[in-house]
Design a protein around this motif. Structure first.
Motif, mmCIF file in Angstrom:
data_model
loop_
_atom_site.group_PDB
_atom_site.id
_atom_site.type_symbol
_atom_site.label_atom_id
_atom_site.label_comp_id
_atom_site.label_asym_id
_atom_site.label_seq_id
_atom_site.Cartn_x
_atom_site.Cartn_y
_atom_site.Cartn_z
ATOM 1 N N GLU A 79 -10.244 5.384 1.300
ATOM 2 C CA GLU A 79 -11.322 5.666 0.332
ATOM 3 C C GLU A 79 -10.732 5.955 -1.046
ATOM 4 O OE1 GLU A 79 -14.428 5.164 0.892
ATOM 5 O OE2 GLU A 79 -14.153 4.747 3.021
ATOM 6 N N GLN A 80 -9.638 6.726 -1.063
ATOM 7 C CA GLN A 80 -8.994 7.035 -2.349
ATOM 8 C C GLN A 80 -8.488 5.762 -3.036
ATOM 9 O OE1 GLN A 80 -7.226 11.305 -0.790
ATOM 10 N NE2 GLN A 80 -5.819 9.976 -1.860
ATOM 11 N N ALA A 81 -7.919 4.867 -2.223
ATOM 12 C CA ALA A 81 -7.380 3.624 -2.788
ATOM 13 C C ALA A 81 -8.515 2.778 -3.368
ATOM 14 C CB ALA A 81 -6.631 2.850 -1.708
ATOM 15 N N LYS A 82 -9.649 2.780 -2.660
ATOM 16 C CA LYS A 82 -10.788 2.009 -3.164
ATOM 17 C C LYS A 82 -11.306 2.613 -4.474
ATOM 18 C CE LYS A 82 -13.547 1.528 0.433
ATOM 19 N NZ LYS A 82 -14.690 1.023 1.208
ATOM 20 N N MET A 136 5.663 13.343 6.030
ATOM 21 C CA MET A 136 6.748 14.334 6.163
ATOM 22 C C MET A 136 7.238 14.815 4.801
ATOM 23 S SD MET A 136 9.044 12.703 9.200
ATOM 24 C CE MET A 136 10.451 13.782 9.034
ATOM 25 N N GLU A 137 7.301 13.871 3.845
ATOM 26 C CA GLU A 137 7.789 14.216 2.499
ATOM 27 C C GLU A 137 6.969 15.316 1.835
ATOM 28 O OE1 GLU A 137 7.570 10.657 0.190
ATOM 29 O OE2 GLU A 137 9.033 9.602 1.428
ATOM 30 N N THR A 138 5.707 15.440 2.232
ATOM 31 C CA THR A 138 4.846 16.430 1.574
ATOM 32 C C THR A 138 5.205 17.867 1.975
ATOM 33 O OG1 THR A 138 3.122 16.441 3.270
ATOM 34 C CG2 THR A 138 2.914 14.780 1.548
ATOM 35 N N GLY A 139 6.099 18.007 2.938
ATOM 36 C CA GLY A 139 6.498 19.353 3.374
ATOM 37 C C GLY A 139 7.531 19.998 2.473
ATOM 38 N N LEU A 140 7.926 19.308 1.439
ATOM 39 C CA LEU A 140 8.897 19.870 0.494
ATOM 40 C C LEU A 140 8.247 19.895 -0.882
ATOM 41 C CD1 LEU A 140 11.922 20.760 0.233
ATOM 42 C CD2 LEU A 140 12.391 18.418 -0.459
ATOM 43 N N SER A 141 8.044 21.106 -1.407
ATOM 44 C CA SER A 141 7.420 21.228 -2.737
ATOM 45 C C SER A 141 8.190 22.245 -3.555
ATOM 46 C CB SER A 141 5.988 21.764 -2.612
ATOM 47 O OG SER A 141 5.114 20.754 -2.277
ATOM 48 N N PHE A 187 0.833 -1.207 0.000
ATOM 49 C CA PHE A 187 0.000 0.000 0.000
ATOM 50 C C PHE A 187 0.866 1.255 0.000
ATOM 51 C CE2 PHE A 187 -2.442 3.444 1.710
ATOM 52 C CZ PHE A 187 -3.693 3.277 1.132
ATOM 53 N N LEU A 188 1.830 1.308 0.924
ATOM 54 C CA LEU A 188 2.658 2.517 1.026
ATOM 55 C C LEU A 188 3.571 2.687 -0.186
ATOM 56 C CD1 LEU A 188 3.514 2.609 4.820
ATOM 57 C CD2 LEU A 188 2.041 4.160 3.562
ATOM 58 N N ASN A 189 4.010 1.574 -0.772
ATOM 59 C CA ASN A 189 4.852 1.682 -1.963
ATOM 60 C C ASN A 189 4.054 2.204 -3.155
ATOM 61 O OD1 ASN A 189 7.067 0.759 -0.622
ATOM 62 N ND2 ASN A 189 6.862 -1.363 -1.314
ATOM 63 N N ASN A 190 2.773 1.866 -3.176
ATOM 64 C CA ASN A 190 1.945 2.271 -4.317
ATOM 65 C C ASN A 190 1.280 3.635 -4.145
ATOM 66 O OD1 ASN A 190 2.430 0.020 -5.960
ATOM 67 N ND2 ASN A 190 0.998 -1.190 -4.756
ATOM 68 N N ALA A 191 1.198 4.100 -2.880
ATOM 69 C CA ALA A 191 0.551 5.402 -2.648
ATOM 70 C C ALA A 191 1.429 6.500 -3.257
ATOM 71 C CB ALA A 191 0.379 5.640 -1.153
ATOM 72 N N LEU A 192 0.813 7.351 -4.040
ATOM 73 C CA LEU A 192 1.568 8.424 -4.676
ATOM 74 C C LEU A 192 1.634 9.618 -3.740
ATOM 75 C CD1 LEU A 192 -0.139 8.316 -8.179
ATOM 76 C CD2 LEU A 192 2.064 7.316 -7.535
ATOM 77 N N ARG A 193 2.612 10.461 -3.991
ATOM 78 C CA ARG A 193 2.724 11.662 -3.186
ATOM 79 C C ARG A 193 1.444 12.486 -3.285
ATOM 80 N NH1 ARG A 193 6.907 16.007 -1.966
ATOM 81 N NH2 ARG A 193 5.535 17.766 -1.709
#
Lengths: 208, 79
Positions: free
Chosen positions: A185-188, B57-62, A120-126
């Motif tokens: 919810e987003q993943a679903k 935490m990573e989202t704090g850098l844009s 899950f965490l590997n696939n979640a995008l920023r």
């Protein structure tokens, strides 16, 4: 005169060195690009005006980010006025915020291989993380940003927000629950199938 | 030396976020460390929360857009 020019040059260099972090934090605090831009500009103007008050230049970075955070909190408090504090909801609503993504991921799934939480965490995008964070009510988002993104302690966040430390802890924990629910919810929506849904589809396809 | 309290999984989960945020008193933290060393489920849960925290935490850098840089540059010229 020479000293003043040098002082300005150093200030400018530091501001641009920290620009992506300033903007990133402003964006997470405001959840809005236009407000983030204003917040960065206000912070730079205030920092220049107060630079003479900074005794130890080694502390410039911490001092600058504290100005950013305080500027945001003052504007947010002013804008919010005496509006309803969503963090003061009933115990019933509080319980519904206790959502654990980890527990959801450990339900039986058809399509998981290996460790579901790693997948899950590997696939979640920023952008998934940003979207989930930005969707939170202000009180919860701000608690998460102050403590997780900016690295303030619970006590420091309580001082910045002028609330008891227990309130910070409660907002942070509830915010985490809501964030995890939003990610789920987003993943679903993006196509993650629970066993129940997958079974139903399999049953329907066998029937037809 | 005081004997270390044996915590249940439920008690550990109650303090999990504070543990991940390193906000616990050292005695409580040691009790949870002790539990984590023996409980795969709580350990996995804590690792997940730590990794999720790192992603937040990573989202704090844009990357600041050129428009913002230009605005700050103009502002600095006025100082």
């Amino acid at each position: 005169m020479m000293e003043e020019t040098e002082r300005r040059r150093c200030f400018e260099a530091d501001i641009f060195r920290l620009m992506d972090r300033l903007y990133g934090r402003a964006l997470r605090l405001t959840a809005n690009a236009a407000d983030a831009e204003d917040l960065v500009a206000d912070t730079v103007a205030k920092a220049w005006a107060k630079l003479g008050e900074l005794r130890d230049l080694q502390c410039f970075e911490t001092w600058l980010f504290r100005i950013l955070t305080n500027t945001f909190i003052s504007a947010w408090r002013h804008r919010r006025g005496s509006g309803v504090d969503v963090a003061a909801d009933s115990d019933e609503e509080r319980e519904s915020d206790e959502f654990s993504l980890f527990e959801q991921l450990h339900q039986p799934f058809l399509l998981w291989w290996g460790s579901p939480e790693h997948e899950f965490l590997n696939n979640a995008l920023r952008e998934d993380m940003e979207k989930a964070l930005d969707s939170l009510p202000d009180e919860f988002r701000i608690a998460i940003v102050l403590i997780i993104v900016e690295g303030y302690t619970y006590a420091e966040a309580a001082e910045l927000l002028e609330v008891p430390i227990g309130t910070v802890r409660s907002r942070l924990n509830r915010g985490r629950g809501l964030l995890q629910r939003a990610l789920w919810e987003q993943a679903k929506e993006a196509g993650l199938k629970t066993e129940k849904e997958a079974s139903r589809r399999l049953w329907q396809s066998n029937k037809s | 030396m005081a004997e270390q309290q044996i915590l249940t999984c439920e008690q550990v989960l109650e303090h999990l976020f504070a543990y991940v945020d390193q906000e616990l008193a050292s005695e409580k933290e040691a009790e949870i460390d002790h539990h984590m060393a023996r409980c795969r489920s709580c350990y996995s849960r804590a690792e997940f929360e730590k990794r999720l925290k790192a992603r937040i935490m990573e989202t704090g850098l844009s990357k600041a857009p050129e428009r913002v840089r230009q605005r700050v540059r103009s502002l600095l010229e006025k100082f």
